[in-house]
Enzyme design. Structure first.
Site, PDB file in Angstrom:
ATOM      1  N   HIS A   1       0.953  -1.211   0.009  1.00  0.00           N
ATOM      2  CA  HIS A   1       0.035  -0.200   0.041  1.00  0.00           C
ATOM      3  C   HIS A   1       0.892   1.270   0.036  1.00  0.00           C
ATOM      4  O   HIS A   1       1.977   1.255   0.543  1.00  0.00           O
ATOM      5  CB  HIS A   1      -0.695  -0.144   1.177  1.00  0.00           C
ATOM      6  CG  HIS A   1      -2.081   1.143   1.249  1.00  0.00           C
ATOM      7  ND1 HIS A   1      -1.720   2.181   1.750  1.00  0.00           N
ATOM      8  CD2 HIS A   1      -3.264   0.876   1.148  1.00  0.00           C
ATOM      9  CE1 HIS A   1      -2.745   3.210   1.603  1.00  0.00           C
ATOM     10  NE2 HIS A   1      -3.730   2.155   1.416  1.00  0.00           N
TER      11      HIS A   1
ATOM     12  N   ASP B   1       3.190  -4.003   8.117  1.00  0.00           N
ATOM     13  CA  ASP B   1       1.781  -3.455   8.116  1.00  0.00           C
ATOM     14  C   ASP B   1       0.796  -4.261   8.155  1.00  0.00           C
ATOM     15  O   ASP B   1       0.477  -5.280   7.339  1.00  0.00           O
ATOM     16  CB  ASP B   1       1.977  -2.779   6.848  1.00  0.00           C
ATOM     17  CG  ASP B   1       0.592  -2.041   6.386  1.00  0.00           C
ATOM     18  OD1 ASP B   1      -0.683  -2.380   6.966  1.00  0.00           O
ATOM     19  OD2 ASP B   1       0.594  -1.392   5.160  1.00  0.00           O
TER      20      ASP B   1
ATOM     21  N   GLN C   1      -4.536  -4.818   7.142  1.00  0.00           N
ATOM     22  CA  GLN C   1      -5.709  -5.793   6.618  1.00  0.00           C
ATOM     23  C   GLN C   1      -5.343  -7.132   7.463  1.00  0.00           C
ATOM     24  O   GLN C   1      -6.322  -8.048   7.368  1.00  0.00           O
ATOM     25  CB  GLN C   1      -5.374  -6.222   5.046  1.00  0.00           C
ATOM     26  CG  GLN C   1      -5.643  -4.956   4.378  1.00  0.00           C
ATOM     27  CD  GLN C   1      -6.768  -4.026   4.341  1.00  0.00           C
ATOM     28  OE1 GLN C   1      -7.977  -4.916   4.903  1.00  0.00           O
ATOM     29  NE2 GLN C   1      -6.997  -3.083   3.955  1.00  0.00           N
TER      30      GLN C   1
ATOM     31  N   LYS D   1     -10.488  -0.506  10.663  1.00  0.00           N
ATOM     32  CA  LYS D   1     -10.680  -1.562   9.665  1.00  0.00           C
ATOM     33  C   LYS D   1     -11.241  -2.692  10.395  1.00  0.00           C
ATOM     34  O   LYS D   1     -11.300  -3.899   9.953  1.00  0.00           O
ATOM     35  CB  LYS D   1      -9.538  -1.963   8.884  1.00  0.00           C
ATOM     36  CG  LYS D   1      -9.039  -0.930   7.909  1.00  0.00           C
ATOM     37  CD  LYS D   1      -7.854  -1.015   7.007  1.00  0.00           C
ATOM     38  CE  LYS D   1      -7.410   0.012   6.573  1.00  0.00           C
ATOM     39  NZ  LYS D   1      -8.195   0.424   5.318  1.00  0.00           N
TER      40      LYS D   1
ATOM     41  N   CYS E   1      -4.633   2.144  -3.681  1.00  0.00           N
ATOM     42  CA  CYS E   1      -3.442   2.862  -3.127  1.00  0.00           C
ATOM     43  C   CYS E   1      -2.314   2.053  -3.225  1.00  0.00           C
ATOM     44  O   CYS E   1      -1.519   1.547  -2.454  1.00  0.00           O
ATOM     45  CB  CYS E   1      -3.412   3.272  -1.580  1.00  0.00           C
ATOM     46  SG  CYS E   1      -4.727   4.420  -1.310  1.00  0.00           S
TER      47      CYS E   1
END
Ligand code: PMP
Length: 407
Positions: free
Chosen positions: A119, A196, A199, A222, A360
């Site tokens: 991303h 990261d 998700q 999220k 993104c």
């Protein structure tokens, strides 16, 4: 499926949106009543500042706020709540680490390794640092099976590598990346690992000890929590060397006319009044997720992702990106010769909310040789019926465009 038992917990499904099939969960999730209520109570009954006032009511708010920090530590198997820093979100956390730590530690010729699927939030801060500090950014590419190419990663990570920065789950391909293998590879070369988890946090049971990650960042919104709240986890010795970017109240200990000393971790990195109600709302989101169970959530998301993938790939002219065996609820695709925005608009007419475009992740889109794609992302409150409505709408969208192209 969980959807049958949980939908009543989400006001979203009982309001004017009840006919909308919401499949844009990788962008943000809906909020259960428990989270909304926790935020409401925080404002209505406990609207006091934290870490400042001695009166009992304010102290209770501080305790509630700090209890969420401990909850987050348990949620990811961190050894201490001092390792949990509240941020605004994933982007904020990565920028904090890039500018507060790596900017001060990296030198010309050093290398940072990222995946081609990152991303922009886990790419732009490193590209910028490459410019200011004279670094090289190197990429782990995709293998032909749609997953990261580990063999090539072993060639890319070398003695010049100082950081491997990788998403645990791709926001486009929906793949779970081999974080443990990449962690070993990075550490063998004395490089650090930043994960990261934007998700991954919503769908997987995270374990920072198993990952042996130096840094982990993610966003609350999220995973049923509010916007404007995120987490930065760091190993103690890394956080100790993170230079605060923000200076002011809360993070300071003593101030004289010409100098100041700072608070210990984690407060040293949290200047100013934080998002108190947001953090408390996030605590309610973690309680809710724990109650459902992350393993059940992962199972349902994977099952929905696989169903959508299998059905979409069986439609002539539909290309789905990533591996055949799905890991999560994220499925990104294109209908041949139709722009992704047109597909998303047509799906919108069918009351189906998906995202279209670059997601993104522009370098990935180029690597996939596409000028954008449609992304359906299911969460555990989505039903098989939601998946089926998407499939039917994709079929009718394709037929509609073919019929009109022939006119
Ligand atoms: N990384 C990944 C993998 C993401 O999916 C996202 C959100 N789309 C981000 C980073 C950025 O998260 P936020 O906008 O909450 O900072």
């Amino acid at each position: 499926m969980l959807s049958e038992q949980v939908q009543n917990d989400f006001p979203f499904f009982n309001n004017t949106n009840r006919d909308l099939v919401y499949l844009d969960n990788a962008a943000t999730t809906q909020k259960p009543q428990a989270v909304i209520e926790a935020i409401r109570t925080a404002y209505v009954e406990h609207s006091f500042n934290v870490h400042r006032s001695v009166y009992t009511a304010a102290q209770q708010t501080t305790d509630e706020y700090e209890a969420v920090r401990a909850k987050v530590a348990r949620f990811i198997n961190a050894t201490s709540s001092e390792q949990i820093i509240f941020t605004k979100g994933t982007t904020d956390g990565i920028n904090l680490v890039a500018n507060g730590y790596f900017k001060h530690h990296l030198h010309p010729g050093d290398e940072i390794v990222v995946a081609i699927s990152e991303h922009h939030s886990n790419l732009l801060p490193w590209l910028q640092l490459a410019k200011t500090n004279g670094l090289k950014i190197r990429y782990i590419e995709l293998a032909s099976n749609g997953r990261l190419n580990l063999a090539q990663a072993r060639q890319v990570v070398n003695t010049k590598t100082k950081l491997v920065a990788i998403a645990a789950v791709s926001n486009v391909l929906g793949t779970i990346n081999p974080v443990v293998e990449l962690s070993r590879l990075a550490h063998q070369h004395h490089a650090q690992l930043l994960v990261d988890a934007a998700q991954a946090a919503p769908e997987l049971k995270m374990d920072v000890a198993k990952w042996d990650a130096d840094w982990v960042v993610w966003s609350a919104h999220k995973m049923l929590g509010p916007t404007g709240v995120g987490i930065l986890y760091g190993k103690q010795q890394r956080l100790a060397q993170l230079v605060p970017e923000q200076l002011g109240g809360e993070m300071v200990d003593a101030v004289s006319r010409d100098s100041f000393t700072t608070q210990p971790l984690p407060w040293r990195l949290e200047a100013g009044t934080p998002n108190i109600a947001g953090v408390i709302g996030f605590g309610a989101a973690l309680d809710y997720l724990n109650q459902i169970g992350m393993q059940s959530i992962q199972n349902d998301c994977q099952q929905l992702g696989q169903l959508i993938y299998d059905e979409l790939t069986s439609i002539d002219g539909v290309e789905v990106y990533g591996p055949t065996k799905r890991d999560t609820g994220i499925v990104t695709f294109n209908i041949a010769s139709i722009h992704s925005h047109d597909v998303a608009s047509a799906l919108d007419l069918n009351q189906i909310a998906v995202r279209a475009g670059y997601h993104c992740a522009e370098p990935l889109m180029k690597a996939l040789n596409t000028n954008g794609a449609v992304r359906a992302s299911a969460y555990f409150y989505n039903s098989i019926d939601d998946a089926q409505r998407l499939i039917n709408a994709v079929k009718s969208t394709k037929e509609f465009f073919i019929a009109n192209a022939n006119e």
